[in-house]
Design a protein around this motif. Structure first.
Motif, PDB file in Angstrom:
ATOM      1  N   ALA A  81       0.828  -1.205   0.000  1.00  0.00           N
ATOM      2  CA  ALA A  81       0.000   0.000   0.000  1.00  0.00           C
ATOM      3  C   ALA A  81       0.863   1.256   0.000  1.00  0.00           C
ATOM      4  O   ALA A  81       0.563   2.234  -0.694  1.00  0.00           O
ATOM      5  CB  ALA A  81      -0.933  -0.004   1.211  1.00  0.00           C
ATOM      6  N   THR A  82       1.941   1.244   0.772  1.00  0.00           N
ATOM      7  CA  THR A  82       2.844   2.395   0.820  1.00  0.00           C
ATOM      8  C   THR A  82       3.480   2.640  -0.538  1.00  0.00           C
ATOM      9  O   THR A  82       3.577   3.787  -1.005  1.00  0.00           O
ATOM     10  CB  THR A  82       3.945   2.159   1.872  1.00  0.00           C
ATOM     11  OG1 THR A  82       3.335   1.965   3.155  1.00  0.00           O
ATOM     12  CG2 THR A  82       4.888   3.335   1.936  1.00  0.00           C
ATOM     13  N   ILE A  83       3.925   1.566  -1.182  1.00  0.00           N
ATOM     14  CA  ILE A  83       4.537   1.702  -2.502  1.00  0.00           C
ATOM     15  C   ILE A  83       3.512   2.207  -3.516  1.00  0.00           C
ATOM     16  O   ILE A  83       3.793   3.101  -4.317  1.00  0.00           O
ATOM     17  CB  ILE A  83       5.130   0.355  -2.945  1.00  0.00           C
ATOM     18  CG1 ILE A  83       6.257  -0.076  -1.992  1.00  0.00           C
ATOM     19  CG2 ILE A  83       5.648   0.428  -4.372  1.00  0.00           C
ATOM     20  CD1 ILE A  83       6.753  -1.479  -2.217  1.00  0.00           C
ATOM     21  N   ILE A 163       6.749  -7.133  -5.968  1.00  0.00           N
ATOM     22  CA  ILE A 163       7.123  -6.994  -4.565  1.00  0.00           C
ATOM     23  C   ILE A 163       5.900  -7.024  -3.649  1.00  0.00           C
ATOM     24  O   ILE A 163       4.904  -6.344  -3.887  1.00  0.00           O
ATOM     25  CB  ILE A 163       7.893  -5.674  -4.348  1.00  0.00           C
ATOM     26  CG1 ILE A 163       9.105  -5.620  -5.279  1.00  0.00           C
ATOM     27  CG2 ILE A 163       8.314  -5.517  -2.898  1.00  0.00           C
ATOM     28  CD1 ILE A 163      10.070  -6.765  -5.112  1.00  0.00           C
ATOM     29  N   GLU A 164       5.980  -7.824  -2.599  1.00  0.00           N
ATOM     30  CA  GLU A 164       4.967  -7.825  -1.546  1.00  0.00           C
ATOM     31  C   GLU A 164       5.256  -6.745  -0.514  1.00  0.00           C
ATOM     32  O   GLU A 164       4.367  -6.032  -0.067  1.00  0.00           O
ATOM     33  CB  GLU A 164       4.934  -9.198  -0.862  1.00  0.00           C
ATOM     34  CG  GLU A 164       3.899  -9.318   0.248  1.00  0.00           C
ATOM     35  CD  GLU A 164       2.485  -9.186  -0.253  1.00  0.00           C
ATOM     36  OE1 GLU A 164       1.629  -8.687   0.498  1.00  0.00           O
ATOM     37  OE2 GLU A 164       2.223  -9.572  -1.416  1.00  0.00           O
ATOM     38  N   LYS A 165       6.536  -6.607  -0.146  1.00  0.00           N
ATOM     39  CA  LYS A 165       6.943  -5.589   0.809  1.00  0.00           C
ATOM     40  C   LYS A 165       8.448  -5.393   0.692  1.00  0.00           C
ATOM     41  O   LYS A 165       9.146  -6.197   0.060  1.00  0.00           O
ATOM     42  CB  LYS A 165       6.571  -5.969   2.240  1.00  0.00           C
ATOM     43  CG  LYS A 165       7.292  -7.216   2.742  1.00  0.00           C
ATOM     44  CD  LYS A 165       6.975  -7.498   4.211  1.00  0.00           C
ATOM     45  CE  LYS A 165       7.757  -8.715   4.711  1.00  0.00           C
ATOM     46  NZ  LYS A 165       7.548  -8.951   6.159  1.00  0.00           N
ATOM     47  N   VAL A 166       8.944  -4.327   1.308  1.00  0.00           N
ATOM     48  CA  VAL A 166      10.380  -4.045   1.350  1.00  0.00           C
ATOM     49  C   VAL A 166      10.778  -3.870   2.804  1.00  0.00           C
ATOM     50  O   VAL A 166      10.219  -3.035   3.519  1.00  0.00           O
ATOM     51  CB  VAL A 166      10.743  -2.772   0.554  1.00  0.00           C
ATOM     52  CG1 VAL A 166      12.252  -2.572   0.548  1.00  0.00           C
ATOM     53  CG2 VAL A 166      10.205  -2.842  -0.871  1.00  0.00           C
ATOM     54  N   ASP A 167      11.721  -4.680   3.249  1.00  0.00           N
ATOM     55  CA  ASP A 167      12.281  -4.550   4.595  1.00  0.00           C
ATOM     56  C   ASP A 167      13.597  -3.796   4.520  1.00  0.00           C
ATOM     57  O   ASP A 167      14.482  -4.153   3.732  1.00  0.00           O
ATOM     58  CB  ASP A 167      12.530  -5.929   5.214  1.00  0.00           C
ATOM     59  CG  ASP A 167      11.254  -6.610   5.661  1.00  0.00           C
ATOM     60  OD1 ASP A 167      10.217  -5.939   5.719  1.00  0.00           O
ATOM     61  OD2 ASP A 167      11.301  -7.829   5.937  1.00  0.00           O
ATOM     62  N   VAL A 168      13.732  -2.773   5.348  1.00  0.00           N
ATOM     63  CA  VAL A 168      14.966  -1.993   5.410  1.00  0.00           C
ATOM     64  C   VAL A 168      15.547  -2.133   6.806  1.00  0.00           C
ATOM     65  O   VAL A 168      14.940  -1.709   7.795  1.00  0.00           O
ATOM     66  CB  VAL A 168      14.713  -0.511   5.079  1.00  0.00           C
ATOM     67  CG1 VAL A 168      16.007   0.287   5.175  1.00  0.00           C
ATOM     68  CG2 VAL A 168      14.108  -0.377   3.679  1.00  0.00           C
ATOM     69  N   LEU A 169      16.699  -2.760   6.889  1.00  0.00           N
ATOM     70  CA  LEU A 169      17.403  -2.964   8.153  1.00  0.00           C
ATOM     71  C   LEU A 169      18.625  -2.064   8.149  1.00  0.00           C
ATOM     72  O   LEU A 169      19.571  -2.295   7.406  1.00  0.00           O
ATOM     73  CB  LEU A 169      17.820  -4.425   8.317  1.00  0.00           C
ATOM     74  CG  LEU A 169      18.772  -4.747   9.468  1.00  0.00           C
ATOM     75  CD1 LEU A 169      18.099  -4.491  10.812  1.00  0.00           C
ATOM     76  CD2 LEU A 169      19.268  -6.184   9.377  1.00  0.00           C
ATOM     77  N   TRP A 864     -13.087   4.964  -1.085  1.00  0.00           N
ATOM     78  CA  TRP A 864     -12.159   6.085  -1.151  1.00  0.00           C
ATOM     79  C   TRP A 864     -10.940   5.840  -0.244  1.00  0.00           C
ATOM     80  O   TRP A 864     -11.051   5.192   0.784  1.00  0.00           O
ATOM     81  CB  TRP A 864     -12.838   7.383  -0.700  1.00  0.00           C
ATOM     82  CG  TRP A 864     -13.877   7.900  -1.640  1.00  0.00           C
ATOM     83  CD1 TRP A 864     -15.212   7.629  -1.628  1.00  0.00           C
ATOM     84  CD2 TRP A 864     -13.659   8.784  -2.736  1.00  0.00           C
ATOM     85  NE1 TRP A 864     -15.857   8.277  -2.644  1.00  0.00           N
ATOM     86  CE2 TRP A 864     -14.926   9.015  -3.345  1.00  0.00           C
ATOM     87  CE3 TRP A 864     -12.540   9.424  -3.267  1.00  0.00           C
ATOM     88  CZ2 TRP A 864     -15.074   9.835  -4.449  1.00  0.00           C
ATOM     89  CZ3 TRP A 864     -12.693  10.252  -4.363  1.00  0.00           C
ATOM     90  CH2 TRP A 864     -13.946  10.453  -4.958  1.00  0.00           C
ATOM     91  N   ASN A 865      -9.821   6.403  -0.640  1.00  0.00           N
ATOM     92  CA  ASN A 865      -8.679   6.463   0.261  1.00  0.00           C
ATOM     93  C   ASN A 865      -7.828   7.665  -0.117  1.00  0.00           C
ATOM     94  O   ASN A 865      -7.889   8.179  -1.254  1.00  0.00           O
ATOM     95  CB  ASN A 865      -7.845   5.181   0.219  1.00  0.00           C
ATOM     96  CG  ASN A 865      -6.826   5.190  -0.899  1.00  0.00           C
ATOM     97  OD1 ASN A 865      -7.193   5.224  -2.070  1.00  0.00           O
ATOM     98  ND2 ASN A 865      -5.550   5.165  -0.549  1.00  0.00           N
ATOM     99  N   ALA A 866      -7.033   8.138   0.822  1.00  0.00           N
ATOM    100  CA  ALA A 866      -6.174   9.293   0.572  1.00  0.00           C
ATOM    101  C   ALA A 866      -4.942   9.203   1.463  1.00  0.00           C
ATOM    102  O   ALA A 866      -4.937   8.527   2.500  1.00  0.00           O
ATOM    103  CB  ALA A 866      -6.928  10.602   0.836  1.00  0.00           C
ATOM    104  N   GLN A 867      -3.907   9.915   1.048  1.00  0.00           N
ATOM    105  CA  GLN A 867      -2.669   9.966   1.831  1.00  0.00           C
ATOM    106  C   GLN A 867      -2.037  11.346   1.707  1.00  0.00           C
ATOM    107  O   GLN A 867      -2.034  11.944   0.631  1.00  0.00           O
ATOM    108  CB  GLN A 867      -1.675   8.906   1.344  1.00  0.00           C
ATOM    109  CG  GLN A 867      -0.311   8.985   2.041  1.00  0.00           C
ATOM    110  CD  GLN A 867       0.636   7.911   1.580  1.00  0.00           C
ATOM    111  OE1 GLN A 867       0.494   6.755   1.953  1.00  0.00           O
ATOM    112  NE2 GLN A 867       1.609   8.287   0.746  1.00  0.00           N
ATOM    113  N   TRP A 868      -1.550  11.833   2.834  1.00  0.00           N
ATOM    114  CA  TRP A 868      -0.737  13.051   2.880  1.00  0.00           C
ATOM    115  C   TRP A 868       0.606  12.669   3.494  1.00  0.00           C
ATOM    116  O   TRP A 868       0.657  12.033   4.536  1.00  0.00           O
ATOM    117  CB  TRP A 868      -1.422  14.137   3.721  1.00  0.00           C
ATOM    118  CG  TRP A 868      -0.602  15.400   3.849  1.00  0.00           C
ATOM    119  CD1 TRP A 868       0.578  15.579   4.510  1.00  0.00           C
ATOM    120  CD2 TRP A 868      -0.909  16.672   3.269  1.00  0.00           C
ATOM    121  NE1 TRP A 868       1.026  16.859   4.387  1.00  0.00           N
ATOM    122  CE2 TRP A 868       0.135  17.569   3.627  1.00  0.00           C
ATOM    123  CE3 TRP A 868      -1.958  17.151   2.491  1.00  0.00           C
ATOM    124  CZ2 TRP A 868       0.155  18.911   3.226  1.00  0.00           C
ATOM    125  CZ3 TRP A 868      -1.945  18.486   2.105  1.00  0.00           C
ATOM    126  CH2 TRP A 868      -0.897  19.347   2.473  1.00  0.00           C
TER     127      TRP A 868
END
Length: 957
Positions: A81-83, A163-169, A864-868
């Motif tokens: 969702a973030t991507i 990609i399903e998700k990205v992990d950042v370590l 509906w959805n939104a992001q700021w």
């Protein structure tokens, strides 16, 4: 803050011993409970059923299969969702905005600086994006796909729909992943169990009406009882955008005497022509201290002396307007992800992707002149001056040796075109040892291959240009000489290939039960071989005896070729020490070790110790101390020679005979009271170590992380974390600087760097003059950085406004603070010092802003959805922005970028529409003038396109 390796080894041994005894003590202390079948405090033995194995997964930063989301490793996850909400067609634009990423990074905003670089994967202009965690550089950040390393760490190669998700370590993880994982790892976790099909179209354009991007992706998949397969195709195209399209980049800005002035190159199309006083007098030109003046073409075709005038300081060429602030690029990706259950205990899998990228950068037309070996004879009919223009006086010609410099606008701009093909496949088998066993195993092979073809159009070929001039091509009149002078250019080709072959086996499971849980072990081994080859067109190969090639020096390159292999064994164990005790809801000890044998540098063994303590269920206290290392990569080992021409602060200048005698190695052939090198710029050869017969060893250090994770039960939906981190490195792998070579040899006649210095001998007209200094990659210097990360996530409880449903809200905050970034380039040398680069911008280390952060607010209601999202980069100081005045630094203001996204789903047609605006307030990047930055800004960090609109439509069927 230094921690000896022996101290860490001792700590690991002590911790292991303490863990074993603590575990034994726990068994003994709680043994009576295990004999009491009615005890309500008795720990339930963990199930070894297959169902439990399916619940547990290997998390980024550990080899152990875990059910826990939060472990000792501070992992930040970007979900699909973030991507998707970012609206970015490539993953590089998403990842490079994370607060933990800083320093020098490559992205499509970086234009190419031209050919000849024997490290093409580190070069700008090829459409790549690479990440630099903790500002430690892209070579100290490991990029993974499902835990397998990418040989080409360009994250734009990976299709986002894969990609399903990205992990950042963002901590050292050498015991888990091996070399390069010093700043941390970026792990792309692939999708699985995809059903149906999805097609998406996207488009975007800046508020300036340029920098358009568009593309599409198609993904489909099927899942059955025993199989799963998904495949996809992705295409995106970015239009090139010239620097002239933005006010801040349309001309190079300089700081001079406290004022900012637009300027350019003194190599101008009308010529910078040196003439003697006898000719200069007819124009009224002011003579310099050597009795010469400069003139330039004013009118006509240059065949008459009356066509010229005195050259002014304001006569410059605006090369910046012809650079790109967004490189042109087209990218096509394809991927296949599949698995098949042969039996209940055996599964085969394959993950593969392919990328084809075509991109290009652009530089202004070539500057060329007598300094490049060009000669314009006094007898040439195009030469009205009656003197010979040449780098040195021509024997028998007393009117020779005058300088001539022009800009070959008639030959066209230099275009650097790249075609990059990358493929990677990971396939294997995984399974377990029966439904009653907790043990799983995984056997895989991994192959990746990258080929990059670079072609530099319109590079000046000196012999061809000389022939054209000798045949009458009017080099004085660029406006009308294009067709003729274009015969004096060539297109050198530089081809880079790199491949990785790897075989790996892992096994993990439970050893025995303790009252607090089962002791878990993961162990494995791998073999990896990496190969590189770099070829250069024959006429572009640098001649080490002359420091030139057939074309201009800047485009000269050298072939390179080499390989190495590595054999590794590794293990990690998780020991649950306490569980459900007062002030110890859980206490786990995590120990890891990896031994790596490189064919080039030998064996290195590194360990880690990690603690996970939950005094109560809501609070996790975590800490990790690990040894980290980075083996020299193929480029650092085998790069061919590349010419660099820095200014040299030569310690042999103005010395007495006694001084020179005391420093024979550094000052060989230098005369007494020598005035110094002329010109001040000297020739140096960057190269890999093996090119000059040197050897390298891995850089080593420590990574420490101490943190808290709090998920309060009394405030549902809230999760917060605070982590302190420290990374220390010694024997850092770096290209040594010319000043360091000469000063080290001057201070120590036995220095290994003395052999890198080559001066003109006593038979030369300029004895003592530096002809060449080798500046290869060496082990030199220390680097230490510390800081704090803080995150806060809040899923706001649904609240009732009567008849109005406000929807669901989620908020997130992620920040990173860099308190120190200390570098000692030459430890042990006299007068050396440690410099703290935190809060600065420098050409070497890039943007190390102290504070970076993002705030995100999400909302959804029905369809509906939104992001700021707001992104913050703290103020900092650009170091040595005025190269003419040492120590002059320029403050750079803080920057906040805002972006918005709005989406709406139409279920009746299975379609979703998303629109968004990036850089909503059209924030301009802070200026840094001539601080080694194209376009007067730091393109690795700041947005250069301005307000940007995008839209996307997605249909599922």
């Amino acid at each position: 803050m230094k921690y000896g390796m022996n101290h860490l080894s001792l700590a690991v041994r002590l911790a292991l011993t303490a863990g074993v005894f603590a575990a034994a003590g726990a068994v003994q202390a709680q043994a009576p409970q295990t004999d009491n079948p009615t005890s309500t405090d008795q720990a339930t033995p963990p199930s070894k059923s297959k169902a439990k194995n399916l619940e547990a997964v290997v998390v980024t930063g550990s080899l152990i299969r875990r059910v826990d989301v939060e472990t000792a490793s501070p992992v930040v996850t970007l979900d699909r969702a973030t991507i998707s909400n970012s609206g970015k067609p490539v993953l590089g634009d998403v990842l490079q905005q994370m607060p933990s990423i800083s320093g020098n990074a490559t992205n499509p905003q970086n234009n190419s600086n031209g050919g000849g670089v024997a490290s093409p994967l580190l070069e700008a202009g090829d459409g790549a994006s690479r990440v630099s965690l903790r500002g430690l550089g892209i070579s100290r950040t490991l990029v993974l796909v499902n835990g397998q390393r990418m040989s080409n760490p360009d994250i734009n190669l990976i299709p986002p729909d894969m990609i399903e998700k990205v992990d950042v370590l963002a901590e050292g993880a050498s015991t888990v992943y091996g070399s390069d994982a010093i700043g941390g790892v970026v792990n792309f976790i692939l999708r699985k169990d995809f059903k149906g099909a999805q097609f998406s179209l996207n488009d975007g354009i800046s508020s300036h009406g340029d920098a358009q991007r568009r593309g599409f992706n198609l993904t489909g998949g099927m899942t059955g009882e025993h199989y799963s397969i998904a495949a996809g195709l992705d295409y995106n195209k970015y239009d090139a955008t010239l620097g002239a399209r933005r006010k801040f980049s349309k001309q190079q800005l300089y700081l001079s005497s406290g004022s900012v002035i637009p300027a350019g190159s003194s190599s101008i199309p009308t010529g910078r022509i040196q003439v003697p006083a006898s000719i200069a007098s007819q124009y009224g030109c002011t003579l310099n201290s050597s009795g010469y003046a400069q003139v330039t073409l004013a009118t006509g075709n240059g065949s008459s002396l009356g066509d010229y005038r005195c050259r002014l300081g304001s006569d410059t060429f605006n090369y910046a307007a012809l650079n790109y602030i967004q490189t042109a690029q087209k990218r096509t990706n394809g991927f296949v992800l599949g698995s098949y259950d042969f039996t209940d205990n055996l599964t085969g899998f394959v993950n593969a992707f392919y990328n084809h990228t075509v991109s290009s950068g652009q530089d202004a037309p070539s500057p060329v002149g007598t300094g490049d070996g060009l000669i314009i004879s006094s007898s040439n009919p195009i030469n009205p001056f009656g003197i010979t223009f040449s780098q040195n006086p021509v024997p028998g010609d007393p009117n020779s040796g005058y300088n001539f410099q022009t800009r070959l606008t008639g030959a066209g701009t230099r275009v650097h075109s790249y075609t990059t093909d990358t493929s990677q496949i990971n396939a294997g088998l995984r399974g377990n040892f029966g439904q009653e066993s907790s043990w799983n195993w995984d056997a895989s092979i991994n192959y990746s291959h990258t080929k990059r073809d670079q072609r530099d159009s319109n590079e000046v070929d000196i012999p061809s240009l000389q022939a054209a001039v000798d045949a009458g091509a009017n080099i004085f009149d660029q406006a009308n000489a294009g067709n003729v002078l274009s015969t004096g250019v060539k297109t050198p080709i530089y081809i880079y290939t790199q491949s990785t072959k790897q075989a790996q086996f892992d096994a993990n499971g439970e050893l025995w039960d303790l009252p607090a849980g089962a002791v878990q072990l993961s162990a494995g081994a791998l073999y990896r071989k990496q190969f590189m080859n770099y070829t250069v067109s024959d006429f572009a190969v640098l001649d080490p005896t002359t420091t030139t090639c057939q074309i201009l020096q800047e485009a000269c390159g050298s072939p390179g070729r080499g390989s190495f292999n590595v054999k590794e064994v590794y293990a990690e164990t998780l020991i649950p020490l306490l569980s459900d005790q007062p002030w110890a809801h859980s206490l786990n000890l995590d120990l890891g070790v990896r031994s790596s044998n490189y064919s080039t540098t030998g064996t290195t063994t590194n360990g880690k110790i990690a603690i996970e303590w939950r005094p109560v269920a809501d609070l996790l206290v975590r800490g990790t101390i690990s040894q980290v290392f980075r083996a020299p990569n193929l480029n650092e080992l085998y790069d061919g020679r590349t010419l660099v021409q820095p200014n040299l602060n030569d310690p042999c200048v103005g010395r007495t005979a006694a001084d020179l005698a005391a420093h024979p190695a550094a000052c060989q052939f230098v005369p007494v009271n020598w005035a110094g090198n002329s010109p001040a710029q000297v020739n140096t050869f960057y190269s890999g170590a093996s090119t000059v017969g040197a050897t390298l060893k891995p850089e080593k250090g420590k990574s420490i992380n101490l943190g808290l994770v709090y998920d309060p039960d009394w405030l549902p939906g809230v999760s917060t974390s605070l982590d302190f981190w420290h990374i220390y490195l010694r024997d850092t792998l770096t290209a040594i600087q010319a000043d360091t070579v000469v000063s080290s040899c001057y201070n120590n006649n036995a220095s290994p760097y003395c052999s890198f210095i080559h001066r003109e001998d006593n038979t030369s007209r300029q004895p003592g003059q530096v002809f060449l200094i080798n500046t290869p990659v060496v082990n030199l210097g220390t680097l230490s950085t510390t800081g704090i990360d803080y995150t806060l996530r809040y899923k706001i409880p649904h609240f009732d406004l009567g008849s109005v449903d406000p929807g669901n809200f989620r908020a997130g905050l992620s920040t990173s603070y860099t308190s120190t970034y200390k570098v000692n380039a030459t430890p042990g040398e006299p007068n050396t010092k440690t410099v703290n680069y935190a809060g600065t911008l420098s050409p070497q280390f890039g943007n190390i802003s102290r504070w970076r952060g993002t705030v995100t607010l999400n909302w959804d209601k029905g369809n509906w959805n939104a992001q700021w999202q707001s992104r913050y980069i703290n103020k900092l100081t650009a170091l040595n922005a005025d190269a003419a005045i040492a120590g002059v630094n320029i403050p750079m203001a803080s920057v906040i970028y805002h972006s918005i996204q709005l989406g709406y789903a139409v279920p009746s047609i299975h379609t979703r529409f998303d629109v968004g605006v990036d850089n909503l307030s059209n924030k301009l990047p802070p200026l840094v003038y001539q601080n080694g930055a194209n376009y007067n800004v730091d393109t690795a960090t700041y947005d250069v396109l301005g307000r940007y609109y995008w839209a996307r439509a997605t249909i599922k069927f």
